[in-house]
Design an enzyme around this catalytic site. Structure first.
Site, PDB file in Angstrom:
ATOM      1  N   SER A  75     -18.877   1.775  14.268  1.00 14.63           N
ATOM      2  CA  SER A  75     -17.702   2.622  14.438  1.00 14.63           C
ATOM      3  C   SER A  75     -18.153   4.069  14.386  1.00 14.63           C
ATOM      4  O   SER A  75     -19.060   4.403  13.620  1.00 14.63           O
ATOM      5  CB  SER A  75     -16.706   2.343  13.307  1.00 14.63           C
ATOM      6  OG  SER A  75     -15.773   3.392  13.235  1.00 14.63           O
ATOM      7  N   GLU A 167      -6.001 -11.369   8.494  1.00 12.50           N
ATOM      8  CA  GLU A 167      -5.778 -10.461   7.357  1.00 12.50           C
ATOM      9  C   GLU A 167      -5.390 -11.259   6.101  1.00 12.50           C
ATOM     10  O   GLU A 167      -5.868 -10.998   5.005  1.00 12.50           O
ATOM     11  CB  GLU A 167      -4.694  -9.440   7.710  1.00 12.50           C
ATOM     12  CG  GLU A 167      -4.373  -8.516   6.563  1.00 12.50           C
ATOM     13  CD  GLU A 167      -4.454  -7.042   6.899  1.00 12.50           C
ATOM     14  OE1 GLU A 167      -4.642  -6.706   8.073  1.00 12.50           O
ATOM     15  OE2 GLU A 167      -4.332  -6.239   5.964  1.00 12.50           O
ATOM     16  N   ASP A 179       3.081  -5.445  11.213  1.00  9.35           N
ATOM     17  CA  ASP A 179       2.109  -4.482  11.744  1.00  9.35           C
ATOM     18  C   ASP A 179       1.443  -5.017  13.008  1.00  9.35           C
ATOM     19  O   ASP A 179       1.346  -4.323  14.019  1.00  9.35           O
ATOM     20  CB  ASP A 179       1.031  -4.165  10.703  1.00  9.35           C
ATOM     21  CG  ASP A 179       1.629  -3.601   9.436  1.00  9.35           C
ATOM     22  OD1 ASP A 179       2.820  -3.256   9.446  1.00  9.35           O
ATOM     23  OD2 ASP A 179       0.904  -3.505   8.428  1.00  9.35           O
ATOM     24  N   TYR A 229       0.223  -5.083  -3.652  1.00 11.57           N
ATOM     25  CA  TYR A 229       0.975  -5.668  -2.533  1.00 11.57           C
ATOM     26  C   TYR A 229       1.129  -7.173  -2.759  1.00 11.57           C
ATOM     27  O   TYR A 229       2.237  -7.722  -2.695  1.00 11.57           O
ATOM     28  CB  TYR A 229       0.248  -5.387  -1.207  1.00 11.57           C
ATOM     29  CG  TYR A 229       1.019  -5.849   0.002  1.00 11.57           C
ATOM     30  CD1 TYR A 229       1.813  -4.972   0.717  1.00 11.57           C
ATOM     31  CD2 TYR A 229       0.965  -7.184   0.420  1.00 11.57           C
ATOM     32  CE1 TYR A 229       2.543  -5.399   1.824  1.00 11.57           C
ATOM     33  CE2 TYR A 229       1.686  -7.614   1.511  1.00 11.57           C
ATOM     34  CZ  TYR A 229       2.471  -6.723   2.219  1.00 11.57           C
ATOM     35  OH  TYR A 229       3.196  -7.163   3.300  1.00 11.57           O
TER      36      TYR A 229
HETATM   37  C1  GLA Z   1       2.082  -3.351   5.030  1.00  9.65           C
HETATM   38  C2  GLA Z   1       2.010  -4.802   5.504  1.00  9.65           C
HETATM   39  C3  GLA Z   1       3.251  -5.157   6.316  1.00  9.65           C
HETATM   40  C4  GLA Z   1       4.543  -4.767   5.584  1.00  9.65           C
HETATM   41  C5  GLA Z   1       4.460  -3.346   5.049  1.00  9.65           C
HETATM   42  C6  GLA Z   1       5.623  -2.993   4.166  1.00  9.65           C
HETATM   43  O1  GLA Z   1       2.014  -2.491   6.128  1.00  9.65           O
HETATM   44  O2  GLA Z   1       0.865  -5.017   6.275  1.00  9.65           O
HETATM   45  O3  GLA Z   1       3.219  -6.535   6.621  1.00  9.65           O
HETATM   46  O4  GLA Z   1       4.830  -5.675   4.557  1.00  9.65           O
HETATM   47  O5  GLA Z   1       3.273  -3.117   4.315  1.00  9.65           O
HETATM   48  O6  GLA Z   1       6.822  -3.001   4.877  1.00  9.65           O
END
Ligand code: GLA
Length: 400
Positions: A75, A167, A179, A229
């Site tokens: 990269s 992921e 995303d 998360y």
């Molecule tokens: C990150 C995750 C998503 C989503 C957002 C919060 O970006 O990758 O899947 O949960 O957080 O909305």
């Protein structure tokens, strides 16, 4: 933002040749954008509603199939490069960006697609770890490229699912589908309302009249993001399990506001799970209200819903941070601002602010100064121009 504004595909091809040699072997260029989520945060992995758009920044990949069972990954954004053999691509490689392409390779192989070597050079102009999906952008551009180079014949939706699985399983972040979906299906000048339960989606023109959406980066170092998360994902699973003793729901996103109130006692002993659930129920309702507000030109209502979303992410879902709260507070004090909220996973990263276009320069100057006084950090700013999703990049520049 400090990264280059525009990619030069020709220049990256030269760097590719300098690095990997073999000018006789052809290479191809692909691009995937980042995304900004306008409203509907932390709802995707519970089958809820989101409203993201692609941005005109992202990841450009020059790549070729080599048939030599070697995987060379580099990269221009990082010093780290890797050269791996066929038997080294099924495990993570330290704790860095290379795991995103490796995760994608791994998924293809598990699905029976034989890979036999690639040279890959990436360049990106999305700030990393800022809540603008630099990782999904790398995953999706890689998945798209592998699909083309190896004739895997996956649909775009299959590539989205494959990138999400990479992921979830390889990198270990239990993210939802927002995303990867947004990065793949983005359309210029549109945001998409996506139901993450059914994957029904609708492109909505981002008709902002004389207003702009400004992304402000806290430039706060994000730590513990992945584990925090995953903790939220686990808390929501706990809430679902408790509610399912009473209600026939398959996901928290299916929970109505009425049922949440009627069955509040199911979560009485788990106040954390109750707060998370309340956020999800109310955030889904906000998306449901926000999209028609935007479509009917009621930007003030859209802005208020953005504000309420931030408050909920701060108080109920607890994913904000001091720098994010300062940035949102300062932004809302500026003339004409209709709404401001954190965007993405939080714990640092970016905010998104809806405001009059003509005030953007003054906004950036004042917010930068006041934010620095409050936190000692320097913010970066970027006005969203919703761009296209993943695809081939042309020779002159990805935006022709
Ligand atoms: C990150 C995750 C998503 C989503 C957002 C919060 O970006 O990758 O899947 O949960 O957080 O909305």
């Amino acid at each position: 933002m400090r990264q280059e504004d525009r990619f030069d595909v020709g220049r990256l091809r030269e760097r590719f040749s300098e690095r990997f040699g073999r000018p006789d072997l052809p290479s191809e260029a692909f691009f995937a954008p980042g995304r900004v989520n306008l409203i509907g945060e932390y709802t995707d992995f519970t089958g809820g509603l989101v409203f993201p758009c692609g941005v005109d920044r992202g990841t450009l990949l020059i790549v070729r199939r080599t048939h030599d069972s070697r995987y060379r990954l580099a990269s221009t954004n990082f010093d780290l490069t890797a050269e791996l053999g066929q038997h080294e691509i099924d495990r993570t490689y330290g704790d860095n960006w290379i795991n995103y392409p490796l995760g994608v390779f791994d998924r293809f192989r598990r699905e029976g697609v034989e890979l036999d070597g690639m040279d890959c050079l990436y360049t990106g102009n999305i700030p990393n770890g800022a809540g603008l999906s630099s990782s999904a952008s790398i995953e999706v551009v890689t998945a798209f490229a592998v699909n083309e180079l190896f004739g895997a014949k996956r649909s775009l939706l299959e590539l989205v699912r494959l990138a999400q699985a990479a992921e979830n399983e390889f990198v270990g972040m239990q993210c939802g589908i927002m995303d990867q979906f947004a990065v793949a299906f983005a359309e210029p000048d549109h945001a998409m309302q996506l139901d993450c339960g059914t994957l029904e989606h609708r492109q909505v023109p981002l008709a902002l009249a004389h207003h702009a959406l400004v992304v402000s980066n806290t430039n706060q170092r994000r730590e513990l993001n992945e584990s925090a998360y995953n903790e939220r994902v686990a808390e929501c699973a706990r809430a679902l399990a408790a509610l399912r003793e009473r209600l026939p729901i398959a996901a928290l996103g299916e929970l109505s506001a009425e049922d949440f109130i009627a069955h509040a006692d199911a979560l009485a002993e788990d106040p954390v799970a109750a707060r998370r659930t309340r956020h999800i129920v109310e955030e889904n309702a906000r998306v449901r209200a926000a999209v028609p507000a935007l479509e009917s030109g009621d930007l003030a209502a859209f802005g208020q819903l953005m504000n309420a979303s931030h408050e909920s992410l701060r108080d109920l879902f607890e994913v904000s941070s001091e720098p994010l709260d300062h940035l949102v507070r300062i932004a809302r004090d500026q003339p004409g601002v209709l709404g401001s909220r954190l965007t993405g996973a939080g714990f640092g990263g970016c905010t998104v602010t809806l405001m009059p276009s003509e005030g953007v320069s003054a906004f950036e100057r004042t917010v930068e100064r006041e934010y620095r006084d409050a936190t000692g950090l320097t913010a970066d700013f970027y006005t969203i121009r919703p761009g296209p999703g993943v695809g081939r990049a042309d020779g002159a520049g990805w935006r022709s």
